[in-house]
Design a protein around this motif. Structure first.
Motif, short mmCIF file in Angstrom:
data_model
loop_
_atom_site.label_atom_id
_atom_site.label_comp_id
_atom_site.label_asym_id
_atom_site.label_seq_id
_atom_site.Cartn_x
_atom_site.Cartn_y
_atom_site.Cartn_z
N ALA A 48 -7.45 -7.25 1.70
CA ALA A 48 -8.42 -7.11 1.03
C ALA A 48 -7.98 -6.95 -0.79
N GLY A 49 -6.66 -7.37 -0.98
CA GLY A 49 -5.51 -7.83 -2.02
C GLY A 49 -5.70 -6.13 -2.76
N LEU A 50 -5.62 -6.92 -3.95
CA LEU A 50 -5.08 -5.06 -3.96
C LEU A 50 -6.44 -5.54 -5.49
N PRO A 51 -6.61 -4.00 -5.56
CA PRO A 51 -8.10 -3.58 -6.87
C PRO A 51 -8.39 -4.73 -7.74
N ILE A 52 -8.12 -5.36 -8.18
CA ILE A 52 -7.67 -6.58 -9.27
C ILE A 52 -8.29 -8.29 -8.89
N HIS B 229 -3.00 -5.07 1.39
CA HIS B 229 -3.61 -5.09 2.36
C HIS B 229 -5.56 -4.00 2.00
N ILE B 230 -4.94 -3.10 1.36
CA ILE B 230 -6.62 -2.20 1.69
C ILE B 230 -6.95 -2.17 -0.12
N GLY B 231 -5.71 -2.94 -0.88
CA GLY B 231 -6.11 -1.94 -2.30
C GLY B 231 -7.11 -2.29 -2.81
N GLY B 232 -7.91 -2.96 -2.06
CA GLY B 232 -9.46 -4.15 -2.56
C GLY B 232 -10.10 -3.67 -2.84
N TYR C 143 -4.08 6.86 8.27
CA TYR C 143 -3.62 6.36 6.85
C TYR C 143 -4.21 6.13 5.69
N ILE C 144 -5.43 5.09 6.21
CA ILE C 144 -6.44 4.35 5.30
C ILE C 144 -6.93 5.53 5.06
N GLN C 145 -6.87 6.88 6.00
CA GLN C 145 -7.77 7.34 5.09
C GLN C 145 -7.18 8.41 4.05
N GLY C 146 -6.36 8.22 4.13
CA GLY C 146 -5.06 9.00 2.97
C GLY C 146 -5.02 10.37 3.61
N ASP D 92 -1.01 5.58 -8.60
CA ASP D 92 -1.80 5.38 -8.84
C ASP D 92 -2.76 4.90 -8.26
N MET D 93 -2.25 3.46 -8.00
CA MET D 93 -3.28 2.23 -6.91
C MET D 93 -3.26 3.01 -5.24
N PHE D 94 -1.94 3.99 -5.24
CA PHE D 94 -1.50 4.33 -4.12
C PHE D 94 -2.83 5.77 -4.01
N LYS D 95 -2.19 6.60 -4.96
CA LYS D 95 -3.97 7.65 -4.73
C LYS D 95 -5.34 7.09 -4.75
N ASN D 96 -5.15 5.98 -5.35
CA ASN D 96 -7.02 6.15 -5.33
C ASN D 96 -7.35 4.70 -4.43
N ALA D 97 -6.00 4.27 -2.64
CA ALA D 97 -6.90 3.26 -2.35
C ALA D 97 -7.39 3.87 -0.78
#
Ligand SMILES: [Zn+2]
Length: 246
Positions: free
Chosen positions: A39-43, A74-77, A99-102, A130-135
């Motif tokens: 899913a790419g990045l948040p942007i 891959h998961i940021g978006g 990992y994906i669930q934090g 922040d991107m890692f924290k919010n992913a």
């Protein structure tokens, strides 16, 4: 880029830690289901939407996001997609789920990564962290090696550990396409294995071993996440680099 009926390779611009590049998620669909792989990045959201529209599938029809592995590009978006479409199911390998669930720390957030981001201006460092924290997002369904998904003409899940513990590739049967995630790459026009520079010696060995699994499949196209499409006799090339490593 259309690969075959029902499968499209997306091309999204990405800027990560000051470096611009293109990433290549995959989109597959049939009359009942549509699946985004990575899913790419948040942007990335507007680009994902327009790529789906180009394939004549409305964004609202997205049912599933299958994640090849936990890395941020891959998961940021995912979160931005789920903010708009709350019914989308997120799928990943069982070993990648925590990992994906934090619940576990992302494998890439190791000391050498922290050394690298230390060179960035403070504001940029914060943005990356922040991107890692919010992913983290919830994984709704886990996948196992050799699992068969009946949608989109049939997809086989292939567990290819090494790059990360629960990395998967997907084989799209109808188009004989291997969606390789980061397990393979294209460098100067040639298909190669994963980038072992990021990995410990042991993980690099595991990654090389995983490449052998591809020999069981009849492959016409390989979509690599960072290098795009390779369709110049992939089976021949895979045998070649596996024999070299043996
Ligand atoms: Zn990766």
């Amino acid at each position: 880029m259309k690969i075959a009926d029902g499968i499209e390779m997306l091309e999204l611009k990405m800027n990560m830690m000051g470096r611009e590049s293109i990433i290549y998620p995959t989109f597959m669909w049939d009359d009942n289901t549509s699946v985004l792989v990575d899913a790419g990045l948040p942007i990335s959201l507007p680009d994902i939407k327009s790529a789906m529209e180009d394939a004549c599938v409305p964004f609202e029809k997205l049912d599933k996001i299958i994640i090849t592995h936990q890395d941020i590009d891959h998961i940021g978006g995912i979160k931005n997609i789920l903010d708009e479409l709350c019914d989308v199911e997120v799928l990943a390998h069982e070993e990648e789920k925590p990992y994906i669930q934090g619940e576990k720390k992302f494998v890439r957030l190791n000391s050498s990564f922290m050394d690298r981001i230390n060179y960035l201006p403070e504001e940029e460092q914060e943005k990356v962290l922040d991107m890692f924290k919010n992913a983290p997002v919830e994984v709704n369904r886990t996948l196992t090696d050799s699992e068969w998904l009946a949608c989109c003409g049939g997809i086989v899940i292939i567990h290819t550990p090494g790059h990360t513990p629960g990395h998967i590739c997907l084989y799209h049967k109808n188009s004989k396409t291997m969606i390789a995630g980061d397990a393979m790459n294209v460098f100067e026009g040639q298909l190669i294995g994963t980038n072992v520079q990021l990995l410990s010696e042991e993980d690099a060995k595991t990654a090389l071993n995983s490449l052998k699994k591809f020999e069981e499949y009849d492959i016409e196209n390989v979509i690599t996440y960072h290098g795009g499409l390779f369709n110049n006799s992939p089976n021949h090339r895979i045998k070649e680099f596996n024999n070299k490593e043996a």
